[in-house]
Enzyme design. Structure first.
Site, mmCIF file in Angstrom:
data_model
loop_
_atom_site.group_PDB
_atom_site.id
_atom_site.type_symbol
_atom_site.label_atom_id
_atom_site.label_comp_id
_atom_site.label_asym_id
_atom_site.label_seq_id
_atom_site.Cartn_x
_atom_site.Cartn_y
_atom_site.Cartn_z
ATOM 1 N N LYS B 111 0.872 -1.166 0.000
ATOM 2 C CA LYS B 111 0.000 0.000 0.000
ATOM 3 C C LYS B 111 0.915 1.224 0.000
ATOM 4 C CE LYS B 111 -2.666 2.832 2.994
ATOM 5 N NZ LYS B 111 -3.406 3.060 4.226
ATOM 6 N N GLY B 172 -7.459 9.038 9.975
ATOM 7 C CA GLY B 172 -7.742 9.085 11.405
ATOM 8 C C GLY B 172 -8.721 10.175 11.819
ATOM 9 N N ALA B 203 -9.211 5.488 4.432
ATOM 10 C CA ALA B 203 -9.028 6.602 5.383
ATOM 11 C C ALA B 203 -10.278 7.450 5.563
ATOM 12 C CB ALA B 203 -7.868 7.509 5.000
ATOM 13 N N GLY B 204 -10.464 7.861 6.802
ATOM 14 C CA GLY B 204 -11.533 8.798 7.132
ATOM 15 C C GLY B 204 -12.756 8.167 7.764
ATOM 16 N N ASN B 225 -8.754 1.814 9.902
ATOM 17 C CA ASN B 225 -7.987 1.387 11.071
ATOM 18 C C ASN B 225 -8.553 2.044 12.319
ATOM 19 O OD1 ASN B 225 -6.063 0.854 13.087
ATOM 20 N ND2 ASN B 225 -4.330 1.173 11.768
ATOM 21 N N THR B 226 -8.436 3.380 12.383
ATOM 22 C CA THR B 226 -8.823 4.083 13.602
ATOM 23 C C THR B 226 -10.302 3.902 13.941
ATOM 24 O OG1 THR B 226 -7.166 5.703 12.965
ATOM 25 C CG2 THR B 226 -8.576 6.289 14.805
#
Lengths: 66, 276
Positions: B111, B172, B203-204, B225-226
């Protein structure tokens, strides 16, 4: 001789190989990867790669990330 | 004959075939045990990992690899934290070396992230393009993180990206899909005449509905992830994300009704009692 490992100065025996350095650091070769002076040293060449004075090594492993 | 309900088709990226369209990061969990349980609950097959300097002395002597079964998961090494094309290329090579050491099929892909700014963590499109070209020449399968700009997304595809991964919002930030119109344009243009080209929203994501929206827009998958790791109850949120990806996949392929300004009754207007 002096080398740098992950940005820190370190004294090692003259003629030390990458494989010997990993053993001295107690690192599992299958779980780390080594770069010398910005060039990857493949695992298969660790035991034949002799370090030189002022070599800059990066030794990395996997961590959590996204 | 009753209508059959589709199940999620596997996602194909170059030579990789992936059952779950939810890719989950391994960063920021309070404990490795929590990470392991959340990943299992999410149903994901692909987990991202980062490459960092060996700390030499580990306080508890534990390694993330003791909590990630390399036979169960395909690891996707990232180049997160790199701010130049050169750093990203070196990190990708190190990541491949690490995954080869584990005998994990993820050794073939990366990635790619080249960041342009420390506060927004927005990608540097020019650095990304430079690194992508080098990595393609070295045989990598490259999943390329980018902003939601349709022009650079197309440039990355044209330069050989195996998947383009536009951000829904900054990494994040938990803001969800900030510009669904741009994501739609990216999907339309990158898939024009090439329907199977994989576009993954990366993301986001803040919560499950963000994942569903991304999939309803037509994304092939979502990487987060977050959204899980930072939730108060990560394992429960991981279950929500698993449902969300399937809900969005199915709804997005079910032909939703058009949006209308005025009401249309669902119950018959005739036969209401009391009418004379």
């Amino acid at each position: 001789m002096k080398i740098r490992v992950n940005g820190e100065s370190r004294s090692v025996e003259d003629g030390m190989t990458v494989a010997a350095l990993l053993a001295e650091l107690d690192l599992e070769p299958l779980r780390c990867a080594v770069e010398r002076n910005r060039q990857l040293i493949p695992r298969a060449r660790h035991s034949e790669t002799v370090l030189n004075e002022a070599d800059e090594l990066e030794i990395v492993s996997l961590v959590g990330g996204g | 004959m009753p209508e059959t309900v589709k199940t999620m088709e596997p996602l194909r990226i170059a030579d990789f075939e992936i059952a779950s369209r939810l890719f989950v990061g391994t960063g920021k969990y309070a404990t490795y045990e929590l990470m392991r349980d959340a990943l299992a609950e999410s149903g994901c097959d692909v987990v991202t990992v980062a490459v960092r300097r060996e700390r030499m002395v580990d306080a508890d002597g534990r390694n993330i690899l003791d909590f990630l079964d390399p036979d169960k998961y395909t690891l996707l090494p990232n180049t997160a934290g790199c701010f130049t094309a050169e750093e990203a290329v070196r990190t990708a090579r190190l990541g491949r070396e690490l995954l080869e050491g584990l005998g994990n099929s993820g050794a073939g892909w990366v990635k790619l992230e080249v960041l342009g700014d420390k506060t927004t963590l927005l990608p540097d499109p020019i650095g990304s393009l430079e690194a992508l070209k080098v990595l393609k020449s070295e045989g990598f399968t490259v999943l390329c993180y980018t902003s939601d700009d349709p022009i650079i997304a197309m440039r990355l595809k044209d330069a050989g990206a195996d998947s383009v991964m536009p951000a829904g919002a900054p990494i994040g930030s938990g803001q969800g899909i900030l510009n669904p119109c741009n994501i739609r344009i990216i999907l339309e243009q990158l898939k024009d005449g090439d329907e199977r080209f994989p576009v993954i929203v990366d993301a986001g994501v803040g919560t499950a509905s963000d994942v569903t929206i991304a999939m309803e827009l037509g994304a092939d998958g979502v990487l987060l992830n977050t959204g899980i790791a930072g939730a108060e109850r990560p394992v429960q949120m991981a279950a929500a994300m698993r449902h969300a990806i399937e809900a969005g996949y199915l709804a997005g392929r079910s032909g939703r009704i058009p949006r209308k300004l005025y009401a249309t009754a669902s119950s018959p207007l005739e036969g209401v009692i009391g009418i004379k």
